[in-house]
Design an enzyme around this catalytic site. Structure first.
Site, short mmCIF file in Angstrom:
data_model
loop_
_atom_site.label_atom_id
_atom_site.label_comp_id
_atom_site.label_asym_id
_atom_site.label_seq_id
_atom_site.Cartn_x
_atom_site.Cartn_y
_atom_site.Cartn_z
CB CYS A 58 -3.29 2.64 -1.32
SG CYS A 58 -3.31 1.15 -0.60
CD GLU A 88 -7.16 2.17 -8.76
OE1 GLU A 88 -8.23 2.45 -8.37
OE2 GLU A 88 -6.09 2.09 -8.23
CB CYS A 131 -1.04 -0.17 1.25
SG CYS A 131 -1.70 1.29 1.51
CE1 TYR A 182 -10.31 -1.16 -6.38
CE2 TYR A 182 -10.57 -3.70 -6.58
CZ TYR A 182 -10.96 -2.38 -6.03
OH TYR A 182 -11.72 -2.49 -4.92
CE LYS A 196 -5.03 4.26 -5.97
NZ LYS A 196 -5.38 2.97 -5.99
CD GLU A 226 -27.94 18.32 -3.50
OE1 GLU A 226 -29.02 19.02 -2.82
OE2 GLU A 226 -27.24 19.28 -4.05
CG HIS A 235 -28.07 22.62 -2.83
ND1 HIS A 235 -28.57 21.70 -3.82
CD2 HIS A 235 -28.66 23.70 -3.34
CE1 HIS A 235 -28.80 22.26 -5.02
NE2 HIS A 235 -28.61 23.66 -4.81
#
Ligand code: FAD
Ligand code: NDP
Length: 635
Positions: free
Chosen positions: A207, A347, A202, A343, A210, A615, A610
């Site tokens: 991660c 990516e 990672c 993935y 990346k 939302e 908002h």
């Protein structure tokens, strides 16, 4: 009636059989339960010394002795543990004696062990403690070592193999309970010779770099968009070298932090490759492959993670790179072919195209297998809109040198025709294989998942070998994600050493694919939900345009939300899917709602913030089944 029993210390005690207080189940069970030399205690003994001698006699001549009371539920619990382990024990029921004698015996126990209460357990002449201590010993496995007579003979209580997400988390957690912990970590260089420091996939090649490269690519989009907001940005130019240097410097600072963290938490760190000699012994090797030392441990954690798969075609190992290499490439990758469509492939395609490179993705079958295919295809469309070229239904056959470039030959799976093109870089992302072979696990009978080298574990993260556990990417069919490895590693250490009971909940694990149009999801894909709950699914959905992209119509109408609801449970939401900016941040929050069993009505009753993208989930009314266009209106 009186009889004499010769104890190991040559003390002759006269005892009354009337006062024998071992439990009295059926006589056939007596023989099984009680060790030799029962009947060792007399109510006539007057002094504490006499009582202590008798107690020591019991302890010396029986493998397991439980000082107990007939009415004590904790004593029953402890006996149950030994019954289930099919271990014979000798129980001395103190409350079968007059009250003052019982109290005197408890005083003697206090003098001998520091513990006055019952149950008061001894195994192989050593004091274990009470019910909680016995349960703890069962949980952390030391009960078995005590029974086998190997207790306290190991260098460490807990040895973790693999200093990545799962291993480090588990080692530090175990150490926080006062256990003696070691962690071994060594990175074998990739076929291209890339290597890195402590922290695992990672931090070094997953991660973290990346996400930073993804951010770099998004910044490029922001710079373009800024013109619509009145900015003038001349000279838009990106330096690969500068980005890589800064990211690698940052990673090195993390490597250092992980080392000092281990030191602070008093975990012994071995920068060494570990191989099993037997189920309690490891041999450690340095990065040159030379033997360093042997260490022993009571429990082990396998957290060795995975490494990229290299296929067999010519040129794969010597000419192609993988995710192990891309984040530290000294030179820009240039025109790149990415092989694979999950993935990592998508990516990487996303950030490379965002940084201005010519990117082609070669797809064997579908995009993002296992994900909601409706959304996977939308991701494909946006990648294409960003400039990524797709070569569908092809597999590579060879990569050869062609001057400074690489010549790629591939075969169409549809009509067998040949595909040829040249690239500067060929990036393999065809899956990852666990680092579980060649370290002696086969000899210990650690079970692997059928036809794979992933390790089989039970719900307690325990392998087929009692004192060996496994978490993270090496484990069968679990999600290969950092937080999954961390949580599984921590919970395991808590169960082993911290009296924890919680098991990992593999349901409702959220995840995000960091493509230019990010995708976050938790729960079922539409396909899986339909399969699992036939005729029970209602799907609400909505296309929308994020406000921040409205001025220049970036990713026009590609952002999308979908809620998959279970009609039979008042529309409980069993799948959440979001395609749009900040998908990770948005999905993280809604994942809690799904975990807590939120229904569609709960989403309807939630007041939106908002103007945000999130939302849309509070105002979804259009079902897929209605066939109506699912476009968001204005404020
Ligand atoms: P690892 O972190 O891989 O650690 C294992 C360590 O053990 C390694 O250092 C290895 O060298 C060492 N080791 C192996 N064998 C031995 C041995 N015999 N002796 C000593 N040491 C040994 N997950 C996410 O959640 N989010 C993301 O965005 C994400 N992006 C990713 C991007 C990429 C390109 C990749 C490759 C992965 C990504 N992941 C992501 C997945 C994530 O990185 C892994 O799930 C996670 O790192 C697994 O942790 P682990 O503890 O199982 O193993
Ligand atoms: P995956 O196993 O998920 O996907 C492998 C891909 O390669 C598939 O598209 C597969 O195609 C293709 N493939 C497999 N073999 C071949 C072959 N011989 N020739 C051509 N194509 C082939 O692996 P990844 O490497 O993408 O990811 C590994 C794991 O890492 C993921 O499961 C994920 O858990 C983790 N990860 C998480 C990330 C995140 O959280 N954002 C990011 C990156 C990785 P087919 O569908 O036909 O089998």
């Amino acid at each position: 009636m009186q009889c004499a029993v010769l104890l190991s210390r040559n003390i002759i005690l006269f005892i009354s059989t009337l006062k024998v207080v071992a439990p009295r189940p059926s006589s056939s069970r007596l023989a099984r339960r009680f060790g030799s030399g029962n009947l060792t205690f007399s109510a006539k003994m007057e002094t504490n010394l006499e009582i202590e001698s008798a107690f020591r006699g019991l302890i010396d001549t029986n493998k397991i002795v439980i000082f107990s009371k007939t009415t004590c539920p904790f004593c029953k619990k402890v006996k149950n543990i030994f019954n289930q382990l099919q271990e014979n024990y000798h129980a001395l029921e103190l409350d079968n004696y007059p009250a003052e004698k019982t109290s005197q015996m408890q005083d003697v126990l206090k003098d001998m062990t520091g513990q006055r209460t019952v149950p008061n357990v001894f195994i192989n002449k050593q004091h274990v403690g009470g019910c909680t201590d016995t349960e703890q010993a069962l949980a952390d496995g030391t009960l078995f070592d005590r029974l086998e007579g190997t207790f306290n003979t190991y260098d460490y209580d807990y040895i973790v193999i693999g200093g990545g997400s799962g291993g480090l988390a588990s080692a530090k957690e175990a150490s926080s309970y006062g256990r003696k912990v070691a962690c071994c970590d060594l990175v074998l260089p990739s076929p291209q010779g890339t290597s890195w420091g402590l922290g695992g996939t990672c931090v070094n090649v997953g991660c973290i770099p990346k996400k930073l490269m993804h951010k770099a690519a998004l910044m490029g989009e922001d710079i373009e968009d800024s013109a619509y907001f009145g900015w003038t940005t001349d000279n838009k130019r990106h330096s690969w070298e500068e980005m890589v240097t800064n990211i690698q410097d940052y990673i090195k600072s993390l490597n250092f932090k992980y080392r000092t963290d281990l030191k602070k938490k008093e975990v012994t760190y071995y920068n060494a490759y570990a191989k099993f000699v037997d189920k309690h012994t490891l041999n450690l090797y340095n990065k040159e492959g030379n033997f360093m030392k042997t260490i022993t441990g009571q429990n082990f954690l396998l957290a060795m993670g995975c490494r990229p798969v290299y296929p067999d075609f010519p040129g794969a190992r010597d000419l192609c790179i993988s995710s192990d290499d891309v984040f530290s490439l000294k030179e820009p990758p240039g025109k790149t072919l990415i092989i694979g469509a999950s993935y990592i492939a998508l990516e990487t395609a996303g950030f490379l195209v965002g940084l201005g490179f010519d990117v082609t993705v070669m797809v064997r079958s579908i995009l993002l297998r296992g994900f909601d295919q409706d959304i996977a295809n939308k991701i494909g469309e946006t990648l294409e809109a960003h400039g990524v070229k797709f070569v569908p239904k092809h597999v590579p056959e060879s990569v050869t040198k062609n001057g400074e470039n690489l010549l790629v030959r591939a075969k169409s799976l549809s009509d067998g025709s040949e595909y040829i093109d040249t690239f500067k870089t060929v990036f393999l992302a065809i899956g990852r294989e666990p680092c579980t072979t060649g370290i002696g696990l086969e000899n210990l009978n650690v079970k692997f998942q059928e036809s794979s080298t992933r390790i089989e574990v039970n719900e307690f993260s325990q392998t087929s070998v009692r004192n060996i556990f496994a978490v993270g990417d090496v484990v069968e069919e679990k999600l290969q994600l950092t937080p999954v490895a961390i949580q599984a590693g921590k919970l395991l250490a808590k169960r082993l050493y911290g009296k924890g009971k919680a098991l990992f909940d593999y349901n409702h694990v959220p995840t995000t694919v960091f493509t230019p149009l990010e995708y976050g999801c938790v729960g079922y894909s539409e396909e899986d939900a339909m399969k699992k709950f036939p005729d029970q699914i209602e799907v609400y959905h909505l296309h929308f345009q994020p406000l921040e992209w409205d001025l220049n119509k970036r990713n026009k109408n590609k952002s999308y939300g979908k809620l998959i609801c279970l009609k039979s449970e008042q529309e409980r939401v069993v799948g959440f899917h979001y395609l749009g900016p900040n998908a990770g941040e948005i999905t993280q929050g809604f994942a809690l709602a799904l975990k807590l069993g939120a229904k569609k009505d709960d989403f309807n009753n939630l007041i939106g913030i908002h103007p945000t993208c999130a939302e849309i989930f509070t105002t979804m009314t259009i079902t897929k089944a209605s066939g109506k266009p699912a476009e968001a209106g204005g404020c």
